[in-house]
Structure formats: structure tokens, C-alpha cells
Design an enzyme around this catalytic site. Sequence first.
Site, short mmCIF file in Angstrom:
data_model
loop_
_atom_site.label_atom_id
_atom_site.label_comp_id
_atom_site.label_asym_id
_atom_site.label_seq_id
_atom_site.Cartn_x
_atom_site.Cartn_y
_atom_site.Cartn_z
N THR A 55 -71.62 8.09 5.60
CA THR A 55 -71.95 9.30 4.83
C THR A 55 -71.41 9.22 3.40
O THR A 55 -70.43 8.52 3.15
CB THR A 55 -71.35 10.52 5.55
OG1 THR A 55 -71.35 11.64 4.68
CG2 THR A 55 -69.90 10.28 5.96
N LYS A 80 -64.77 8.92 9.02
CA LYS A 80 -65.90 8.05 8.64
C LYS A 80 -65.43 7.00 7.62
O LYS A 80 -65.85 5.84 7.67
CB LYS A 80 -67.06 8.85 8.06
CG LYS A 80 -67.81 9.72 9.06
CD LYS A 80 -68.52 8.95 10.16
CE LYS A 80 -69.72 8.14 9.70
NZ LYS A 80 -70.45 7.53 10.84
N TYR A 133 -63.45 14.93 9.28
CA TYR A 133 -64.69 14.17 9.53
C TYR A 133 -64.83 13.03 8.53
O TYR A 133 -64.99 11.87 8.92
CB TYR A 133 -65.91 15.10 9.45
CG TYR A 133 -67.23 14.36 9.30
CD1 TYR A 133 -67.72 13.55 10.33
CD2 TYR A 133 -67.98 14.47 8.12
CE1 TYR A 133 -68.92 12.87 10.18
CE2 TYR A 133 -69.19 13.79 7.98
CZ TYR A 133 -69.65 12.99 9.01
OH TYR A 133 -70.84 12.30 8.86
P1 NAD Z 1 -75.42 13.87 15.72
O1 NAD Z 1 -74.14 14.60 15.93
O2 NAD Z 1 -76.70 14.60 15.80
O3 NAD Z 1 -75.51 12.64 16.75
C1 NAD Z 1 -74.44 11.79 17.01
C2 NAD Z 1 -74.61 11.18 18.39
O4 NAD Z 1 -73.51 10.26 18.58
C3 NAD Z 1 -74.54 12.20 19.53
O5 NAD Z 1 -75.65 12.06 20.41
C4 NAD Z 1 -73.25 11.87 20.23
O6 NAD Z 1 -73.27 12.08 21.65
C5 NAD Z 1 -73.07 10.40 19.91
N1 NAD Z 1 -71.66 10.00 20.01
C6 NAD Z 1 -70.59 10.58 19.38
N2 NAD Z 1 -69.46 9.95 19.75
C7 NAD Z 1 -69.81 8.98 20.63
C8 NAD Z 1 -69.09 8.03 21.36
N3 NAD Z 1 -67.76 7.99 21.33
N4 NAD Z 1 -69.76 7.17 22.17
C9 NAD Z 1 -71.11 7.24 22.27
N5 NAD Z 1 -71.86 8.14 21.61
C10 NAD Z 1 -71.21 9.00 20.80
O7 NAD Z 1 -75.25 13.17 14.31
P2 NAD Z 1 -76.35 12.73 13.23
O8 NAD Z 1 -76.53 13.83 12.29
O9 NAD Z 1 -77.53 12.17 13.94
O10 NAD Z 1 -75.57 11.56 12.47
C11 NAD Z 1 -75.66 10.21 12.91
C12 NAD Z 1 -74.80 9.34 12.03
O11 NAD Z 1 -75.23 9.46 10.67
C13 NAD Z 1 -73.31 9.70 12.04
O12 NAD Z 1 -72.58 8.51 12.05
C14 NAD Z 1 -73.11 10.47 10.76
O13 NAD Z 1 -71.78 10.31 10.29
C15 NAD Z 1 -74.12 9.80 9.85
N6 NAD Z 1 -74.65 10.66 8.76
C16 NAD Z 1 -75.18 11.88 9.06
C17 NAD Z 1 -75.71 12.66 8.03
C18 NAD Z 1 -76.34 14.01 8.31
O14 NAD Z 1 -76.64 14.74 7.36
N7 NAD Z 1 -76.60 14.38 9.56
C19 NAD Z 1 -75.67 12.20 6.71
C20 NAD Z 1 -75.11 10.94 6.46
C21 NAD Z 1 -74.61 10.18 7.50
#
Ligand code: NAD
Length: 353
Positions: A148, A177, A173
Amino acid sequence: MNSIELYKNKRVLVTGGAGFIGGTLIRKLLKSTNWNIFNLDKLGYASDLDGINQELSNLDQCANERYEFLKIDLVNSEMTNYAMKVADPDLIIHLAAESHVDRSIVSPSSFLESNVMGTFNLLQAAREHFDRLQDERKKNFRLHHVSTDEVYGSLGKNGYFSEASCYGPRSPYSASKAASDHLVNAWHSTYGLPVVITNCSNNFGPWQFLEKLIPMVITNALGGKDIPLYGDGTNVRDWLFVEDHVDALMLVATKGRLGSSYCIGGGAEKKNIEVMNIICSILDLRLKPNKSYKNLIRNVNDRPGHDYRYAIDSSLIFNELGWRPNHNFQEAIEKTVDWYLNNLEWCKKIIQK
Ligand code: NAD
């Protein structure tokens, strides 16, 4: 991407594929590649497999045979090693993480466990797997860590984050990350693991869990509930439609320079209050309520340590890989609001869960 390039990385392990971005990525991979996809997820509170299952029901038997779900928590190193053996991947795209800033403030430990220890366990398993690979597969193997822009901290009114920005995370958070990014880079420098990292701005789109800002505004408005606005609502985020993010991920995963990071932004900076007003205006137009949904917006105490502004300079991915977002904010937010309006049963299911 031509089909030969797609065929090269034919076994793909996606972590966090039951989440919002991972699910969108897997649906796209199922439709547009012939890869074998292994979806590793612990199925946490934010997980949902309806989108993938719906996509699979529209695709042929072949696509269904190319997909396998592994219910595994990355915090468990033995199970992570087991998943690596089952998937035997040519490409790992690591999205699994605890992802909600507010939850990280109330309860940080699960963020350290999943985002730091989970990434550590994945890197160790990937390293062993990489060492076992034969020459040709070894040459093509890579691990793509999805991160992120929040790792860079907070901007003032001017300036942009880029790959050259210093790390300065300010929430549990973003700190977790940032730690995971450092681990990934260290495994590249120390053990020669072929990695790429992407640091993306705020995503939105269909299937996003309802606690995140945009679905929260839509569903609170529809339920006639207050729409809480942190502080004075002037905090700025650079919004990116999730499908554009997924296109960028596929490009970086296949063509990104090993050892590099790429910043990905939507070029759509908006204040939180602007986002809420835009969503309410779309709902007003669609549903014609007696009083505008904007009347439900209420100022609440600001989030502790609330980052003021995020904005991304995406020149590196523009120039090196030719990526551009295909959707403008207005078109994408209308598409998103309409998706939630057409999927109220799913919203109800998530609220009940
Ligand atoms: P989300 O919370 O919708 O999904 C995350 C998934 O990871 C969930 O299904 C959860 O069960 C799984 N998870 C968490 N810990 C786990 C573990 N220990 N073992 C196995 N599975 C696990 O999140 P998202 O919005 O889809 O984000 C996905 C990735 O993208 C993350 O790494 C986040 O930091 C990154 N990201 C998100 C955004 C955003 O705006 N949503 C922006 C930039 C980066």
C-alpha cells in the site's frame, strides 16, 4: 500479454484471494489466462468467495479444474509449507493481509501476526520452494508482494509519493505493511529470491467488504443510517478502481523488474467529504428520496493519527510497463454504486455475517 507469455507462469499461488482485490484478480485470471490458480486464504471476517464461485459457474469445466481453494492461515508455517508443495507455483501473488486501519488501531496484534509473521512464513516457504526448482522454472519464478501507499506516511497539501519516497508509516496497519515490504526486499538481497513489490492507493469497486469507506457510505445511506465522516472530512485519498489495479498487478507480476517497487495510483484525488457527496448524489438520482442522502452525513471524532493526504506519482509504471487506469473516477463510482444497488442480497448476507 500474448498466450505464450501467459502459459509460462502456469501455476499461480494467490494469497488472500477470498478478499476484495484478490478475488477480483482471481476472477480476471480465470477469465483471461489458462493458468492453474491456487487460492490460499484463512477465510477471515472480510472474506467471501461468492464472486469467484459466481464466475466459476459462468465458465467451462476446464476453468473449474484449473482452480483450487486452500483454507490456510499463513501464520501457521507448517500449513504454509504444505500449501507451497500443493501449489508448486511459478508465480506467487501475495495479497493476504489484515487490511482495515480502524481495526488495527483497536487491535493491532492480528496485524503483526498476519502481515509480518504471515509474510515471513510465506517468504521462507517460497525460498525453500525456489531452491528446489529446476533451471528453467527457476529462471521464470517470481514472488509479487502487494502493498500500500500508506507505508510512506502522510503528505501535506503538495507533493506525491513515488518509489523514491522514504518509509514513514503512522498506523499499526501501515507499519505492519511497511515491515512486510522490508522483509520481502531483504529476502531478495540476502537470499536472491526474485521479487517485485507494488504500493497502491485506495481501491474501490464491486465486492468490497462493507466496512470500507465507499461501501459503508452506500449501505448506510440505503439503510437510512448516519454516515460517519472523520474530522472535517478534508483528508484526501487517491482513488483507483479495483479492475485497473488488477490490470497493473498482472503487468507487474509478469513484466516488472525484479527487485523493484512500483507505485500505482488512480490520479483521482478526492477529499472524503467529496466522495460522500458524490455517492449521495448518485443515490439521489437513482432512488429519488424525499430528502437527499447527504443529510445523513455526520461529523465524528477524527481517527487517531489520521493521515492527511495520499497521492501517487505513477510515472514509473506508466513509462516502464505502459499501464494506465482505464476508468475515470465518476464512471467507476457510478458502476460501483449500481453494483451495490443490484446486489442488495449479498450486502444483507454480509451485514448478517
Ligand atoms: P481484504 O481485507 O478484503 O482481503 C484480505 C484477505 O486476506 C482476506 O480474505 C483475509 O482472510 C486474508 N488473510 C488475512 N490474513 C491472512 C492470513 N494470515 N492467512 C491467510 N489469509 C489471510 O483486503 P484487500 O482490500 O483485498 O487488500 C488486499 C491486499 O492489498 C492487502 O495486502 C492490502 O494491504 C493491499 N492493498 C489494499 C488496498 C485497498 O484499498 N483495499 C490498497 C493498496 C493495497
